[in-house]
Write a protein that holds these residues in place. Structure first.
Motif, PDB file in Angstrom:
ATOM      1  N   PHE A 166      -3.106  11.385 -12.020  1.00 33.54           N
ATOM      2  CA  PHE A 166      -3.346  11.563 -10.584  1.00 33.54           C
ATOM      3  C   PHE A 166      -3.439  13.051 -10.238  1.00 33.54           C
ATOM      4  O   PHE A 166      -4.306  13.471  -9.460  1.00 33.54           O
ATOM      5  N   HIS A 170       0.554  14.002  -1.455  1.00 31.52           N
ATOM      6  CA  HIS A 170      -0.137  13.570  -2.676  1.00 31.52           C
ATOM      7  C   HIS A 170       0.436  12.236  -3.166  1.00 31.52           C
ATOM      8  O   HIS A 170      -0.305  11.305  -3.483  1.00 31.52           O
ATOM      9  N   ARG A 191      -0.558   9.265  -1.138  1.00 31.99           N
ATOM     10  CA  ARG A 191      -1.948   8.893  -1.387  1.00 31.99           C
ATOM     11  C   ARG A 191      -2.059   8.122  -2.696  1.00 31.99           C
ATOM     12  O   ARG A 191      -2.778   7.118  -2.779  1.00 31.99           O
ATOM     13  N   TRP A 192      -1.322   8.550  -3.708  1.00 32.31           N
ATOM     14  CA  TRP A 192      -1.389   7.866  -4.996  1.00 32.31           C
ATOM     15  C   TRP A 192      -0.741   6.472  -4.921  1.00 32.31           C
ATOM     16  O   TRP A 192      -1.212   5.541  -5.572  1.00 32.31           O
ATOM     17  N   ALA A 230      -0.808   4.607  -2.282  1.00 34.81           N
ATOM     18  CA  ALA A 230      -1.818   3.784  -1.611  1.00 34.81           C
ATOM     19  C   ALA A 230      -2.908   3.362  -2.584  1.00 34.81           C
ATOM     20  O   ALA A 230      -3.394   2.221  -2.538  1.00 34.81           O
ATOM     21  N   GLN A 231      -3.295   4.270  -3.479  1.00 34.30           N
ATOM     22  CA  GLN A 231      -4.331   3.944  -4.460  1.00 34.30           C
ATOM     23  C   GLN A 231      -3.849   2.866  -5.425  1.00 34.30           C
ATOM     24  O   GLN A 231      -4.592   1.934  -5.766  1.00 34.30           O
ATOM     25  N   MET A 232      -2.602   2.987  -5.879  1.00 32.80           N
ATOM     26  CA  MET A 232      -2.065   1.978  -6.798  1.00 32.80           C
ATOM     27  C   MET A 232      -1.975   0.621  -6.114  1.00 32.80           C
ATOM     28  O   MET A 232      -2.289  -0.416  -6.708  1.00 32.80           O
ATOM     29  N   HIS A 233      -1.532   0.635  -4.858  1.00 27.74           N
ATOM     30  CA  HIS A 233      -1.394  -0.622  -4.125  1.00 27.74           C
ATOM     31  C   HIS A 233      -2.755  -1.272  -3.914  1.00 27.74           C
ATOM     32  O   HIS A 233      -2.920  -2.489  -4.085  1.00 27.74           O
ATOM     33  N   ALA A 234      -3.760  -0.449  -3.553  1.00 29.32           N
ATOM     34  CA  ALA A 234      -5.113  -0.977  -3.351  1.00 29.32           C
ATOM     35  C   ALA A 234      -5.696  -1.507  -4.654  1.00 29.32           C
ATOM     36  O   ALA A 234      -6.525  -2.427  -4.649  1.00 29.32           O
ATOM     37  N   GLY A 235      -5.242  -0.962  -5.770  1.00 34.98           N
ATOM     38  CA  GLY A 235      -5.718  -1.416  -7.071  1.00 34.98           C
ATOM     39  C   GLY A 235      -5.035  -2.672  -7.573  1.00 34.98           C
ATOM     40  O   GLY A 235      -5.323  -3.120  -8.686  1.00 34.98           O
TER      41      GLY A 235
END
Length: 307
Positions: free
Chosen positions: A38, A53, A56-57, A59-64
């Motif tokens: 990341f 940061h 944001r990461w 959120a990215q993991m959750h969206a994935g």
């Protein structure tokens, strides 16, 4: 010192100072490799990472598709790494300290399909022991037919009395129980449960002066919750169900099947004895799953066309 060297030193510290097992170290390494990836994508050094940061990461993991529990475990590993960096004087503040994982969704209660519930209720076992068969059949009918908690079931007496927590009125077709929070409620028991109870009472014996409990064991003592769980698990296996059944699963099945048939959430709330309608609303999710499966199986637009 570059990021890879920092991570290597931290893992060595964990291995030597904290004597972590190799498997645990491998999990730590995997979490920190995610952190490095990341940070590299954001073009920021690990020591320069801020809370924004990390959020944001997350959120990215959750969206994935990463679960809240999985993210929480990763954050725990990152938090420990930055705590160590702080002790080493390499960061002024821990950027993970105030970051929390998304709340994990509550798992849906496990309920039987209507067919499986009926298969269990109609199963006739213990042919060589009519006493035991009549008792267990009556317990299943009350758990599924009235949605009782196992504690409410064990608290039932044959007749009302000054010390009775609950009892069954066969003439009125009702069970009177003491639920959570010492709240009393009356629930209909239905024709099938009434028949099963009459069959059981005909064989139970008349020693109510010694023990007024509706459901007793061979020695005349009130059945425990554990004994009922064991009997139900055994009976569900004998009935050929793929999943071992526990008492609360029958309560969930009762609620789900009544809601599927009636759509009356308030009525289900009263039958279950829930103080808050929000507790009962979980069954609307089960009901939606039932509708979705029916749609997938029956609707022509739901089925994939063969290539």
């Amino acid at each position: 010192m570059d990021d890879a060297a920092l991570v290597g030193r931290y893992l060595e510290y964990q291995r030597v100072e904290r004597r972590l097992a190799a498997r645990t170290l491998a999990l730590y390494r995997g979490d920190l490799e995610k952190l490095q990836a990341f940070a590299q994508a954001a073009q920021v050094a690990l020591a320069q990472v801020h809370g924004a940061h990390v959020r944001r990461w997350v959120a990215q993991m959750h969206a994935g598709g990463r679960s809240g529990r999985g993210i929480a475990l990763i954050l725990s590993g990152w938090r420990g790494f930055y705590a160590w960096l702080g002790r080493e004087g390499r960061v002024a503040a821990n950027p993970v300290q105030d970051v929390r994982a998304p709340k994990a969704g509550k798992p849906l209660p496990k309920a039987l399909s209507v067919d499986d519930a009926v298969q269990l209720a109609e199963f006739a076992g213990e042919a060589d022991d009519p006493w035991l068969e009549a008792r267990d059949a009556a317990m299943v009918e009350l758990l599924y037919g009235a949605g009782l908690r196992v504690a409410e079931l064990t608290g039932l007496d044959v007749a009302p009395g000054p010390q009775a927590l609950g009892w069954v009125d066969l003439d009125a077709g009702e069970a009177h129980v003491l639920g959570k929070g010492s709240k009393r409620r009356s629930v209909p028991i239905g024709h099938a449960a009434g028949q099963a109870l009459r069959a059981w009472l005909a064989l139970r014996g008349s020693g109510t002066a010694l023990n007024p409990a509706l459901f007793i064991g061979r020695h005349g003592t009130r059945l425990t919750q554990q004994a009922i769980r064991q009997r139900l698990r055994r009976r569900s296996r004998q009935a050929g169900l793929a999943t071992p059944v526990h008492p609360h699963m029958l309560r969930h099945s009762f609620a789900s099947h009544v809601l599927q048939s009636s759509g009356d959430l308030r009525a289900v709330q009263e039958l279950l004895g829930h103080a808050n309608i929000a507790t009962t609303q979980v069954y609307t999710r089960l009901d939606f799953q039932h509708l979705a499966r029916a749609y997938d199986a029956a609707h022509p637009r739901a089925r994939r066309k063969n290539p």
